[in-house]
Every structure is written in structure tokens, then in C-alpha cells.
Enzyme design. Structure first.
Site, PDB file in Angstrom:
ATOM      1  N   ASP A  43     -23.944  79.245 -52.713  1.00  0.00           N
ATOM      2  CA  ASP A  43     -24.257  80.675 -52.821  1.00  0.00           C
ATOM      3  C   ASP A  43     -23.748  81.488 -51.637  1.00  0.00           C
ATOM      4  O   ASP A  43     -24.356  82.482 -51.241  1.00  0.00           O
ATOM      5  CB  ASP A  43     -25.777  80.889 -52.999  1.00  0.00           C
ATOM      6  CG  ASP A  43     -26.313  80.079 -54.158  1.00  0.00           C
ATOM      7  OD1 ASP A  43     -25.608  79.986 -55.171  1.00  0.00           O
ATOM      8  OD2 ASP A  43     -27.425  79.533 -54.041  1.00  0.00           O
TER       9      ASP A  43
ATOM     10  N   GLY B  37     -23.703  79.099 -59.961  1.00  0.00           N
ATOM     11  CA  GLY B  37     -24.015  80.470 -60.359  1.00  0.00           C
ATOM     12  C   GLY B  37     -23.271  81.396 -59.428  1.00  0.00           C
ATOM     13  O   GLY B  37     -23.555  81.429 -58.238  1.00  0.00           O
TER      14      GLY B  37
ATOM     15  N   GLN C 141     -20.875  74.649 -55.839  1.00  0.00           N
ATOM     16  CA  GLN C 141     -21.728  74.095 -54.775  1.00  0.00           C
ATOM     17  C   GLN C 141     -21.032  74.226 -53.414  1.00  0.00           C
ATOM     18  O   GLN C 141     -20.290  75.170 -53.232  1.00  0.00           O
ATOM     19  CB  GLN C 141     -22.119  72.631 -55.077  1.00  0.00           C
ATOM     20  CG  GLN C 141     -22.993  72.509 -56.314  1.00  0.00           C
ATOM     21  CD  GLN C 141     -22.230  72.675 -57.612  1.00  0.00           C
ATOM     22  OE1 GLN C 141     -21.234  72.020 -57.844  1.00  0.00           O
ATOM     23  NE2 GLN C 141     -22.687  73.553 -58.462  1.00  0.00           N
TER      24      GLN C 141
ATOM     25  N   LYS D  71     -18.748  82.536 -53.066  1.00  0.00           N
ATOM     26  CA  LYS D  71     -17.441  81.997 -53.481  1.00  0.00           C
ATOM     27  C   LYS D  71     -16.864  82.795 -54.648  1.00  0.00           C
ATOM     28  O   LYS D  71     -15.665  83.059 -54.704  1.00  0.00           O
ATOM     29  CB  LYS D  71     -17.592  80.523 -53.896  1.00  0.00           C
ATOM     30  CG  LYS D  71     -18.060  79.614 -52.769  1.00  0.00           C
ATOM     31  CD  LYS D  71     -18.292  78.198 -53.247  1.00  0.00           C
ATOM     32  CE  LYS D  71     -19.475  78.017 -54.163  1.00  0.00           C
ATOM     33  NZ  LYS D  71     -20.797  78.250 -53.534  1.00  0.00           N
TER      34      LYS D  71
HETATM   35  P1  GDP Z   1     -21.515  81.665 -55.022  1.00  0.00           P
HETATM   36  O1  GDP Z   1     -22.331  80.707 -55.815  1.00  0.00           O
HETATM   37  O2  GDP Z   1     -20.983  81.090 -53.763  1.00  0.00           O
HETATM   38  O3  GDP Z   1     -20.430  82.331 -55.841  1.00  0.00           O
HETATM   39  O4  GDP Z   1     -22.517  82.830 -54.558  1.00  0.00           O
HETATM   40  P2  GDP Z   1     -23.639  83.557 -55.465  1.00  0.00           P
HETATM   41  O5  GDP Z   1     -22.958  84.514 -56.373  1.00  0.00           O
HETATM   42  O6  GDP Z   1     -24.570  82.576 -56.046  1.00  0.00           O
HETATM   43  O7  GDP Z   1     -24.458  84.312 -54.344  1.00  0.00           O
HETATM   44  C1  GDP Z   1     -23.877  85.260 -53.513  1.00  0.00           C
HETATM   45  C2  GDP Z   1     -24.556  86.617 -53.739  1.00  0.00           C
HETATM   46  O8  GDP Z   1     -24.199  87.496 -52.698  1.00  0.00           O
HETATM   47  C3  GDP Z   1     -24.104  87.322 -55.014  1.00  0.00           C
HETATM   48  O9  GDP Z   1     -25.191  88.020 -55.530  1.00  0.00           O
HETATM   49  C4  GDP Z   1     -23.007  88.259 -54.553  1.00  0.00           C
HETATM   50  O10 GDP Z   1     -22.885  89.414 -55.371  1.00  0.00           O
HETATM   51  C5  GDP Z   1     -23.515  88.641 -53.205  1.00  0.00           C
HETATM   52  N1  GDP Z   1     -22.484  88.914 -52.185  1.00  0.00           N
HETATM   53  C6  GDP Z   1     -21.299  88.289 -51.983  1.00  0.00           C
HETATM   54  N2  GDP Z   1     -20.697  88.773 -50.866  1.00  0.00           N
HETATM   55  C7  GDP Z   1     -21.534  89.698 -50.356  1.00  0.00           C
HETATM   56  C8  GDP Z   1     -21.496  90.526 -49.185  1.00  0.00           C
HETATM   57  O11 GDP Z   1     -20.577  90.492 -48.380  1.00  0.00           O
HETATM   58  N3  GDP Z   1     -22.593  91.355 -49.000  1.00  0.00           N
HETATM   59  C9  GDP Z   1     -23.646  91.410 -49.866  1.00  0.00           C
HETATM   60  N4  GDP Z   1     -24.651  92.224 -49.600  1.00  0.00           N
HETATM   61  N5  GDP Z   1     -23.701  90.642 -50.949  1.00  0.00           N
HETATM   62  C10 GDP Z   1     -22.670  89.792 -51.195  1.00  0.00           C
HETATM   63  P1  IMO Z   2     -23.152  77.482 -56.432  1.00  0.00           P
HETATM   64  O1  IMO Z   2     -21.831  77.041 -57.009  1.00  0.00           O
HETATM   65  C1  IMO Z   2     -26.947  76.380 -54.591  1.00  0.00           C
HETATM   66  C2  IMO Z   2     -28.537  72.420 -55.630  1.00  0.00           C
HETATM   67  C3  IMO Z   2     -29.816  72.364 -56.431  1.00  0.00           C
HETATM   68  C4  IMO Z   2     -30.378  71.052 -55.922  1.00  0.00           C
HETATM   69  C5  IMO Z   2     -29.150  70.178 -55.755  1.00  0.00           C
HETATM   70  C6  IMO Z   2     -28.878  69.249 -56.938  1.00  0.00           C
HETATM   71  O2  IMO Z   2     -23.702  78.688 -57.078  1.00  0.00           O
HETATM   72  O3  IMO Z   2     -23.066  77.580 -54.945  1.00  0.00           O
HETATM   73  P2  IMO Z   2     -27.973  69.641 -59.388  1.00  0.00           P
HETATM   74  O4  IMO Z   2     -28.550  70.452 -60.537  1.00  0.00           O
HETATM   75  O5  IMO Z   2     -26.608  70.047 -59.002  1.00  0.00           O
HETATM   76  O6  IMO Z   2     -28.107  68.165 -59.619  1.00  0.00           O
HETATM   77  O7  IMO Z   2     -28.961  69.968 -58.156  1.00  0.00           O
HETATM   78  O8  IMO Z   2     -28.062  71.087 -55.600  1.00  0.00           O
HETATM   79  N1  IMO Z   2     -27.462  73.235 -56.241  1.00  0.00           N
HETATM   80  C7  IMO Z   2     -27.088  74.441 -55.795  1.00  0.00           C
HETATM   81  N2  IMO Z   2     -27.590  75.208 -54.814  1.00  0.00           N
HETATM   82  N3  IMO Z   2     -25.859  76.791 -55.261  1.00  0.00           N
HETATM   83  C8  IMO Z   2     -25.317  76.018 -56.246  1.00  0.00           C
HETATM   84  O9  IMO Z   2     -24.157  76.309 -56.853  1.00  0.00           O
HETATM   85  C9  IMO Z   2     -25.966  74.796 -56.577  1.00  0.00           C
HETATM   86  N4  IMO Z   2     -25.719  73.818 -57.488  1.00  0.00           N
HETATM   87  C10 IMO Z   2     -26.645  72.877 -57.257  1.00  0.00           C
HETATM   88  O10 IMO Z   2     -30.655  73.460 -56.126  1.00  0.00           O
HETATM   89  O11 IMO Z   2     -30.952  71.224 -54.648  1.00  0.00           O
HETATM   90 MG    MG Z   3     -24.271  80.531 -56.542  1.00  0.00          MG
END
Ligand code: GDP
Ligand code: IMO
Ligand code: MG
Length: 427
Positions: free
Chosen positions: A13, A40, A223, A16
Site C-alpha cells: 500500500d 488493492g 504486495q 504502487k
Molecule cells: P498500492 O497497493 O501500493 O497501489 O497502494 P494503495 O492504493 O493500496 O494505497 C495507497 C493509497 O494512497 C491510495 O489510496 C492512493 O490513492 C493514495 N496515495 C498514493 N500516493 C499518494 C500521495 O502522494 N499522497 C496521498 N495523500 N495519497 C496518496
Molecule cells: P498491495 O498490492 C498490504 C498482507 C495481508 C496479510 C499477508 C498475507 O495492495 O500492496 P495473503 O492474503 O496475501 O495471504 O495475506 O499479506 N497483504 C497485503 N497487505 N497490501 C497488499 O497488497 C497485501 N496483500 C497481502 O494483510 O498480512
Molecule cells: Mg494496496
């Protein structure tokens, strides 16, 4: 520089999806090479918010071919649900390519994921419950069902029988659950064949040919480094290779074709699920990071655990992945703190560790050694150059670069595609 790997440096998260999307216009292919719909990625484009789980973030860029590589585990119900949801919003998904060698997440994998977690009790991993671990377990155990198997009913039936054989004993006799019928699984999977057939190909050939023709390919990890099955905080990890090396095994593109490795790293740290997290905050600062950063899971909605920036982890990610560029995200979330702690090393039972300790037991005991940097109070979301940032924010970025092991090439200042300060070209 046509082949780029983009990974998460922390526990996921990091942003990416946004980073991939921001590079989208310069890319011909975006390849997902590991994980499944446990990912996600929230991407905000022109005021529209998209939550992607299984599809690579390149899907949102017209002209960019999204690819699901052989290293991915595919829940077919989720695949078509996601395609239909995006299509209804006007996103063209027709270019999607899916590897014939990717593995299928079947309904029994989701069942096993959930019962295993329940039986682990206090020792649970905190998985997303999407069947990811059991699907990879079957792959390694050589009883997995691959996408190509769905096109041959006889083979499919044999493979599903093989996969269910032991599982049904376990489900019925150990977990006290209903045994799962072969027919119900086979029928469900056969129901996807017509829609699936035109997308499926030998994605390895297509990508290597594309690179030979000078196309630009980005491999987008799900991840992150600390959730990698080999290099993460095992057993509190996901079940795939989320580090840069996974891009090769998960796509069929060899290591000597990779030119650039981008790691996305948050200006602080978050984690979802169980496992060690030295800079985790259990106080008001942690809650404030969660609120200001909207740190709630894109996939499960769970509140993310929050803490300060951890430089030993960034350095570890730089080393394990061969990072050439960091994208530092969510700097805007730190606006409003007087002083911002940055973890530069750990203390383990009175001994300073500049790197992650060798054993998990030590890592569980590690407490952060902090340096405190000055904060800033100005809204930085409109800044588009480093010079526009308040001096203290500039110093924060520079200090992070100094302790993290690679240059910082972009800084995120908000969730939208354009909320980005670009310092160095990465493509
Ligand atoms: P990912 O799984 O690595 O693609 O990250 P996620 O989407 O799960 O979580 C990142 C969250 O931060 C999302 O809600 C993005 O819209 C938000 N986001 C990404 N870059 C920035 C930033 O520079 N500032 C803020 N405030 N939010 C960001
Ligand atoms: P993105 O791509 C954050 C975590 C789960 C759990 C562990 C194993 O959005 O960064 P799994 O269901 O993969 O067997 O769970 O990994 N986990 C993540 N945490 N971002 C993710 O994906 C994750 N995908 C799995 O919370 O601790
Ligand atoms: Mg994510």
C-alpha cells in the site's frame, strides 16, 4: 531503458498503483507478475477513483497493454467482475493478456484460507482471505490448476480431482466442513471458457518480442518487499515473490533484460495483518497518520497499522531489489507535525543494529532508534517542484534519501495522478 520493475519497499500500500499509473503514458506494457486479488491499488484520475485488485494498473492508460503473467494466481470470478466494473465505467479492457501458465484460485482455496486462519487462532497471519496462500501451496505442491487446463475438460476434471482429494479429507475430518464436489468446481470453471479464450496467450513470448522491438515494459509488483515469501517477515508474509527477482520468474523475461528498479516507499510506514513492525505507533500520532493518510485497506477495508519511516527497511529494500529509484509517496500526509521521527537503526537488547537483525526473534524485539526532523505546516499538495516545498519538507526528503540507499526520483503530494513532483526521469 525499456524494462522496468516497480516494487513496494515496505509492507504494501505504498502507492504502487498511482506510481504505475503516473508512468502509464510512457509504457507499452504493464505486467502483473505475482499475487492475485489480495492486492488493492487505488488510482485517482481526473476526480474518478478506481480500486484495482487483479488487473494491472496500466489498464487505465489507453494504448498500454495490461498483462497478467504466469506468476499470478487468478480468481476467474474476480477477473470478470473487475473487467465488467471497469468496462461499465468506460475503461477499455479488450487488450488484456493472460498467461496460459498462471494458476487458478478455485473456490476451495478460499475455503481453506479461511479455515486455516481460524484454526491458527492467535498465530494467524491476518490474510486477505482470498485463497492466495492455498493456491500457491497447490502450485508448489504440483496439484495446481492452470489457466490452460480450463480449455481441456478431461484434464481439468483430473486436476480438480487431484487437488480436492486431500483437501476434502482435511475439510471434513479435521475442520468439520462440507466436502467440495468436483462437478461444482469443474462446471464453474468451464463457465468462463468462452470469455477467457481470446485473452490467453504465451505472454512470455509476447513480452520478450516486445522488448526486442524496443517497447517499454513495466513489471508491477503486488504486495511488497517485507511481504515477500523469501525476503519478508516470514511467516507473516504473502505466498509469492513480491521483490524484483519475482518479475523474471513471474513473467518469463530474463534478469539481463531489466534496466531499472523503482521502489515505491511511503513517507511513513503502514502494515495490514499480523507480524512485526518496529516503528508501529499505538498512540495519537498513529491514529492521526491513519486519519490523515486514509489508511484503510483497499481490499478488506481493515484499518492499517501506522508508524514512522523506517530507514533500515528502505535500505534493505534497496539492497534486495537493486533499487535504482525511489518514489516517495504521501509526503502531504505528514503536514502539521512539529517534529517527525525517522527510524535510522534498531536497538535489540541494548545492541545497535543498522540493518534488519538476522533472526525473527531479534526483529520482534527491535525498538527504533529515532532521529527527529523539523516538520512543516503549509499545504504542499499543489507543489510541483522541490523548490516549492517548504524548506523543512525539502530537508525531510533529502534526509530520507541520505539514509535509504538510492536516489528519490519522485515525491507524491496527493492521491491524484498529477499530485507528483518529478525529480529524475525514470523511463
Ligand atoms: P498500492 O497497493 O501500493 O497501489 O497502494 P494503495 O492504493 O493500496 O494505497 C495507497 C493509497 O494512497 C491510495 O489510496 C492512493 O490513492 C493514495 N496515495 C498514493 N500516493 C499518494 C500521495 O502522494 N499522497 C496521498 N495523500 N495519497 C496518496
Ligand atoms: P498491495 O498490492 C498490504 C498482507 C495481508 C496479510 C499477508 C498475507 O495492495 O500492496 P495473503 O492474503 O496475501 O495471504 O495475506 O499479506 N497483504 C497485503 N497487505 N497490501 C497488499 O497488497 C497485501 N496483500 C497481502 O494483510 O498480512
Ligand atoms: Mg494496496
Amino acid at each position: 531503458m525499456p524494462a522496468i520493475v516497480l516494487v513496494g519497499a515496505q509492507w504494501g500500500d505504498e502507492g504502487k498503483g498511482k506510481a504505475t499509473d503516473a508512468l502509464g503514458a510512457q509504457l507499452d506494457y504493464v505486467v502483473k507478475f505475482n499475487g492475485g486479488n489480495n492486492a488493492g491499488h487505488t488510482v485517482v484520475v481526473g476526480g474518478e477513483t478506481y480500486a484495482l485488485h487483479l488487473l494491472p494498473s496500466g489498464i487505465l492508460t489507453p494504448g498500454c497493454t495490461p498483462v497478467i503473467g504466469n506468476g499470478v494466481v487468478v480468481d476467474l470470478a474476480v477477473l470478470f467482475e473487475e473487467i465488467d466494473g471497469l468496462t461499465a465505467r468506460g475503461v477499455d479492457c479488450s487488450a488484456l493478456r493472460v498467461s496460459a501458465n498462471a494458476h487458478v484460485i478455485a473456490p476451495y482455496h478460499r475455503v481453506v484460507d479461511k479455515v486455516t486462519e481460524r484454526f491458527l487462532g492467535k498465530r494467524r497471519i491476518g490474510t486477505t482471505g482470498r485463497g492466495i496462500g492455498p493456491a500457491y501451496a497447490d502450485k508448489i505442491n504440483r496439484v495446481g490448476v492452470r489457466i490452460q487446463d480450463v480449455f481441456d475438460e478431461g484434464i481439468l476434471r483430473q486436476k480438480v480431482e487431484g487437488a480436492l482429494d486431500q483437501k476434502n479429507h482435511l475439510l471434513a475430518k479435521v475442520y468439520n466442513r462440507r466436502a467440495i464436489g468436483v462437478d461444482e468446481i469443474v462446471d464453474e470453471l468451464l463457465g468462463y471458457v468462452d470469455r477467457l479464450r481470446p485473452m490467453v496467450c504465451d505472454t512470455g513470448i509476447e513480452l520478450v518480442r516486445g522488448l526486442d522491438e524496443g517497447k517499454t515494459v513495466l513489471f508491477e509488483a503486488g504486495q511488497a518487499t517485507m511481504l515477500d515469501v523469501d525476503h519478508g517477515t516470514y511467516p507473516f508474509v504473502t505466498s509469492s515473490s513480491a521483490t524484483a527477482a519475482g518479475a523474471c520468474t513471474g513473467s518469463g523475461v530474463p534478469p539481463n533484460r531489466i534496466d531499472t528498479v523503482i521502489a515505491v516507499v511511503k513517507a511513513y510506514t503502514t502494515r495490514v495483518g499480523e507480524g512485526p513492525f518496529p516503528t508501529e505507533l499505538h498512540d495519537e500520532d498513529g491514529q492521526r497518520l491513519r486519519q490523515q493518510g486514509a489508511e484503510f485497506g483497499t481490499t478488506t477495508g481493515r484499518p492499517r497499522r501506522c508508524g514512522w519511516y523506517d530507514a533500515p527497511i528502505a535500505r534493505y529494500a534497496a539492497r534486495v531489489n537493486g533499487v535504482t529509484d525511489f518514489v516517495l509517496t504521501k509526503l502531504d500526509v505528514l503536514t502539521g507535525w512539529d517534529r517527525i521521527p525517522v527510524c535510522v537503526a534498531y536497538d535489540v537488547d541494548g545492541v545497535r543494529h543498522d540493518e534488519i537483525p538476522m533472526t525473527q526473534s531479534d526483529f520482534h524485539h527491535a525498538t527504533p532508534v529515532y532521529e527527529h526532523l523539523d516538520g512543516w505546516s503549509e499545504d504542499i499538495s499543489g507543489c510541483r517542484t522541490l523548490e516549492e516545498l517548504p524548506k523543512a519538507a525539502q530537508r525531510y526528503v533529502q534526509a530520507l534519501e541520505d539514509v535509504s540507499g538510492a536516489r528519490i526520483s519522485a515525491v507524491g503530494v496527493g492521491p491524484s495522478r498529477d499530485d507528483l513532483i518529478v525529480l529524475h526521469d525514470m523511463v
